[in-house]
Design an enzyme around this catalytic site. Structure first.
Site, PDB file in Angstrom:
ATOM      1  N   GLU A 196      50.295  70.825  32.871  1.00 59.52           N
ATOM      2  CA  GLU A 196      49.442  70.035  31.981  1.00 59.52           C
ATOM      3  C   GLU A 196      49.192  70.881  30.735  1.00 59.52           C
ATOM      4  O   GLU A 196      48.785  72.044  30.848  1.00 59.52           O
ATOM      5  CB  GLU A 196      48.108  69.711  32.669  1.00 59.52           C
ATOM      6  CG  GLU A 196      47.194  68.850  31.815  1.00 59.52           C
ATOM      7  CD  GLU A 196      45.848  68.596  32.486  1.00 59.52           C
ATOM      8  OE1 GLU A 196      45.207  67.594  32.142  1.00 59.52           O
ATOM      9  OE2 GLU A 196      45.441  69.406  33.329  1.00 59.52           O
ATOM     10  N   ARG A 416      49.603  77.877  47.849  1.00 59.50           N
ATOM     11  CA  ARG A 416      49.095  78.297  46.544  1.00 59.50           C
ATOM     12  C   ARG A 416      48.886  79.807  46.576  1.00 59.50           C
ATOM     13  O   ARG A 416      48.539  80.393  47.597  1.00 59.50           O
ATOM     14  CB  ARG A 416      47.777  77.594  46.261  1.00 59.50           C
ATOM     15  CG  ARG A 416      47.165  77.958  44.916  1.00 59.50           C
ATOM     16  CD  ARG A 416      45.885  77.195  44.670  1.00 59.50           C
ATOM     17  NE  ARG A 416      45.231  77.629  43.450  1.00 59.50           N
ATOM     18  CZ  ARG A 416      44.141  77.061  42.952  1.00 59.50           C
ATOM     19  NH1 ARG A 416      43.591  76.039  43.584  1.00 59.50           N
ATOM     20  NH2 ARG A 416      43.603  77.508  41.838  1.00 59.50           N
ATOM     21  N   LYS A 426      40.610  77.795  35.252  1.00 61.58           N
ATOM     22  CA  LYS A 426      40.627  77.784  33.784  1.00 61.58           C
ATOM     23  C   LYS A 426      39.204  77.830  33.233  1.00 61.58           C
ATOM     24  O   LYS A 426      38.926  78.494  32.235  1.00 61.58           O
ATOM     25  CB  LYS A 426      41.338  76.531  33.273  1.00 61.58           C
ATOM     26  CG  LYS A 426      42.840  76.535  33.464  1.00 61.58           C
ATOM     27  CD  LYS A 426      43.454  75.260  32.907  1.00 61.58           C
ATOM     28  CE  LYS A 426      44.947  75.208  33.182  1.00 61.58           C
ATOM     29  NZ  LYS A 426      45.552  73.939  32.704  1.00 61.58           N
TER      30      LYS A 426
END
Length: 775
Positions: A196, A416, A426
């Site tokens: 993204e 992950r 983030k």
């Protein structure tokens, strides 16, 4: 179709030849299984003898072969592990070394089965590997190193290490280690990396990107880079540019770059199609209420609205009107499925902000869960790689494709990546930037791709580490040690060696017997790798050494000046604070360096010899940004900020560093590995960032409690210290560190020998050793 090579990490000797040729040819996937014996399943048959496995894989991939010579090498490889007599082993190595003197490979002009079977036999012998390190079989060592340095071989070694590591953690996590794609066909695999465009890539993204690239290359397919730009609120064009730059830093370049927004028209048409089929409906339930209904398994009041009503509401949504904004489109999957991801998820919603690529054209946008499977199918993706946090949503992915009658896509998921003391959020990383705790998104303390590359992590180490993780499903917080250790092995072979002396406490040394005028000699930058090049070293009668070394010198002690020879310490000048300010030494070049305990670095004194100036250098080291290994959801990051996480040390470096370019990796001998970060705009000093080497001291948290340190962690450390508990930082030492109070109901008993310290004299010939915990 690739075969499967089953093996155990505990096999002895380990079948290096079979595993390496399987990965090199891509004809068999490795499947580590703790209870497995060696076996290859290929073309409907099973082979369990290593030599036969190597030959079968070589034949399957068309490796060059010479049957008469090849058989001789297979016989040698079979007999070598049984040879124990030293002369016989040396004779075999001598023969191979002579044969390879004018040849690149054992048979023919390319890697063959003969090379792999012999290399595997040598690799599996501790004695042979030890002999090769003596560098007396240079041609054999060159051939051996060439095969071992191949990316496919490094992957095998990294996979083996990971399988052993997993076994140590848990036998269950090591039960199925296979690296390959189900149903993959050579030349037809298409993978995609769909970031993204809302921020910088971090080490977690690096794993996904590298695995996608690896499989695309492994199967001679394609890698697509697709920006998932379905949310105008977050996305910016500049982030697309930075993401492509981040990928370039990882040596990743896609075969094509696309955007989900390229497919907005098709996605809109497919949304109408799914509504018309009765598999989606419009809903105006408030978000909070909808979330509760989904949790409780309650159907929306609009779930059974007519197709005509649903299409009308969707058309109103498209206009972005106040009425349209109230609605969304939900897939009609299930009301009460145990998997809550399947409880009628939203697939289209309104957003009135302009899109950075399509402007004001659209007021409605697809969700990721709707757009991703559709665009994967439309773009020809064969295997969608996703972290296993999406596993509950995989049925949703397949449902979308089936409901719309699109080409199916396989999903391959993996765990992950999480590291201790590391933030990947983030939002939290943004907070550190906004608060000024770091210098920017490329700060060496950040887990961003830019940050870890600037810290000195090589692409090769990162790739090997990521591939070694493979399809592991274990969700754990990894230590940084294995990654930095892997990195050290890579850079150690090529990093030029230079010297630097700390300016603080620097000691001037007069060398009696040294040259009357400075002499410049050419020396190798790397003693074990002449290809690294040469450097100039200045020899003079006036040199500089570090205080840390000087305080250890005894009177008349013989020490070794590295790259020069021995010298005998004759006198010291000490100031009122006990700091050594000057030394005199007698040069003793006939001395044996093997008999000295101290080998020290030094630099010619620029004050005494201004023609040979030194270089101002700043050595930087870093700590983790947080003091807790893993932050929980309820933790506030503000409470766990490391009070001091950047350490600067001013030094003199030898003039050879002037030839370095930004990003070059070097070693300051006896200090560590560093990456040259450029010239400081503030001071003009050349800055070098310390690269962790994987040893405990280089990766341990340096955070220490200080009197006024902000944050909960520092406060807790201080309280522990004050209570006499065992502290983790400076200031808690000696007796206090081990005075652990015990709450006991037992009555107090005075020591039978009183309160004083009990003397226990002993007649021993051993010299006295001071207690390490004494102040």
């Amino acid at each position: 179709m690739a075969g499967i090579l089953k093996l155990s990490a505990t096999l002895s000797p380990f079948p290096y030849a079979a595993a390496s040729i399987a990965t090199y040819t891509g004809k068999a996937e490795l499947a580590f299984d703790e209870g497995a014996s060696l076996s290859l399943e290929l073309n409907g048959s099973t082979i369990s003898v290593e030599g036969e496995i190597v030959q079968a894989l070589a034949k399957e991939s068309g490796l060059s072969d010479d049957s008469s010579k090849t058989q001789a090498y297979f016989a040698l490889a079979k007999s070598l592990p049984t040879v124990t007599a030293f002369p016989q082993i040396v004779a075999a190595l001598d023969s191979l070394d002579d044969h390879l003197a004018f040849r690149t490979y054992l048979v023919g002009h390319d890697v063959s089965a003969a090379d792999w079977i012999v290399w595997g036999a040598l690799k599996g012998s501790v004695k042979v590997v030890g002999l090769l390190k003596n560098n007396k079989h240079v041609h054999l060592l060159r051939w051996y190193t060439q095969l071992e340095s191949l990316e496919s071989t490094q992957l095998v070694l990294a996979s083996l290490a990971e399988a052993k590591s997993n076994k140590a953690r848990s036998n269950k996590t090591a039960a199925s280690f296979a690296l390959g794609l189900e149903g993959a066909e050579m030349g037809k695999v298409v993978t995609r990396f769909p970031p993204e465009p809302s921020g910088y890539l971090h080490i977690g993204h690096a794993k996904a990107a590298m695995l996608n690239q690896y499989f695309a290359q492994m199967y001679k397919g394609k890698l697509l880079i697709r920006f998932d730009d379905t949310n105008p609120t977050k996305e910016r064009t500049e982030f697309e540019e930075t993401i492509l730059e981040d990928l370039a830093l990882l040596d990743i370049k896609g075969d094509a770059v696309s955007h989900t927004s390229d497919y907005f028209d098709q996605l809109y048409e497919l949304a109408i199609k799914i509504i018309k089929s009765g598999k989606a409906y419009a809903d105006d339930t408030e978000q909070v209420e909808m979330r509760q209904q989904r949790f409780d398994g309650i159907a929306s009041r609009h779930r059974d609205d007519s197709v005509e009503d649903n299409l009308a509401h969707f058309a109103e949504m498209k206009t972005g009107s106040p009425e349209g904004v109230r609605w969304c489109i939900r897939a009609k999957m299930s009301v009460d499925n145990p998997n809550k991801a399947l409880r009628d998820p939203v697939i289209y919603r309104c957003n009135l902000l302009p899109h950075h690529r399509t402007g004001d054209k659209w007021k409605i946008y697809p969700t990721y869960d709707f757009a991703c499977p559709i665009v994967d199918s439309l773009e020809g993706v064969t295997h969608a790689l996703r972290t296993n946090e999406y596993r509950d949503r995989n049925p949703q992915y397949f449902w979308m494709i089936e409901a719309l009658g699109l080409r199916p896509v396989r999903i391959w998921d993996f765990s992950r990546l999480n590291f201790i003391y590391t933030l990947l959020s983030k939002r939290k990383l943004h907070w550190f930037v906004d608060q000024g705790f770091v210098h920017g998104w490329d700060d060496p303390r950040f887990p961003t791709v830019r940050g870890i590359r600037r810290r000195g992590l090589t692409v090769e180490a990162l790739r090997q580490f990521m591939l070694a993780q493979g399809p592991s499903q274990a969700i754990v917080s990894l230590e940084w040690d294995s990654l930095w250790t892997l990195n050290k092995k890579i850079i150690d072979q090529v990093a030029p060696r230079f010297w630097a002396i700390n300016k603080t406490g620097m000691v001037k040394v007069t060398i009696n017997g040294g040259p009357s005028e400075p002499e410049v000699k050419t020396l190798p930058k790397h003693k074990k790798n002449p290809e690294v090049g040469e450097k100039n070293t200045v020899f003079s009668s006036n040199v500089l050494v570090e205080q840390e070394d000087a305080v250890t010198f005894d009177d008349n002690e013989e020490i070794t000046l590295m790259d020069w020879g021995n010298a005998i310490v004759r006198s010291k000048t000490i100031d009122a604070n006990g700091v050594i300010t000057a030394l005199t030494m007698d040069l003793h070049l006939s001395g044996d360096f093997r008999k000295t305990k101290k080998k020290i670095t030094w630099l010619s004194d620029p004050v005494a010899h201004p023609a040979h100036a030194l270089v101002d250098a700043t050595l930087l080291d870093y700590d983790y940004l947080i003091t807790k290994k893993k932050l929980e959801d309820e933790d506030d990051v503000k409470d766990f900020v490391t009070p001091l996480s950047e350490f600067r040390q001013e030094a003199w470096a030898d003039a050879n560093v002037l030839s370095l370019s930004k990003g070059d990796i070097i070693q300051f001998e006896r200090k560590g590995y560093y990456i040259y970060d450029g010239v400081s705009k503030e001071t003009g000093s050349r800055e070098f960032i310390c690269i962790p080497d994987g040893r405990a001291a280089s990766i341990a948290s340096k955070a220490a409690p200080v009197a006024n340190a902000p944050g909960k962690a520092a406060k807790e450390e201080k309280e522990i210290a004050e209570k006499g508990g065992r502290g983790a930082g400076a200031g808690v030492s000696g007796e206090a560190a081990f005075a652990i109070p015990v709450d006991t109901k037992m009555y107090k008993v005075d020591p039978i020998y009183g309160q004083g310290e009990l003397e226990t004299p002993a007649d021993t010939k051993m010299y006295k050793v001071k207690n390490v915990y004494e102040p």
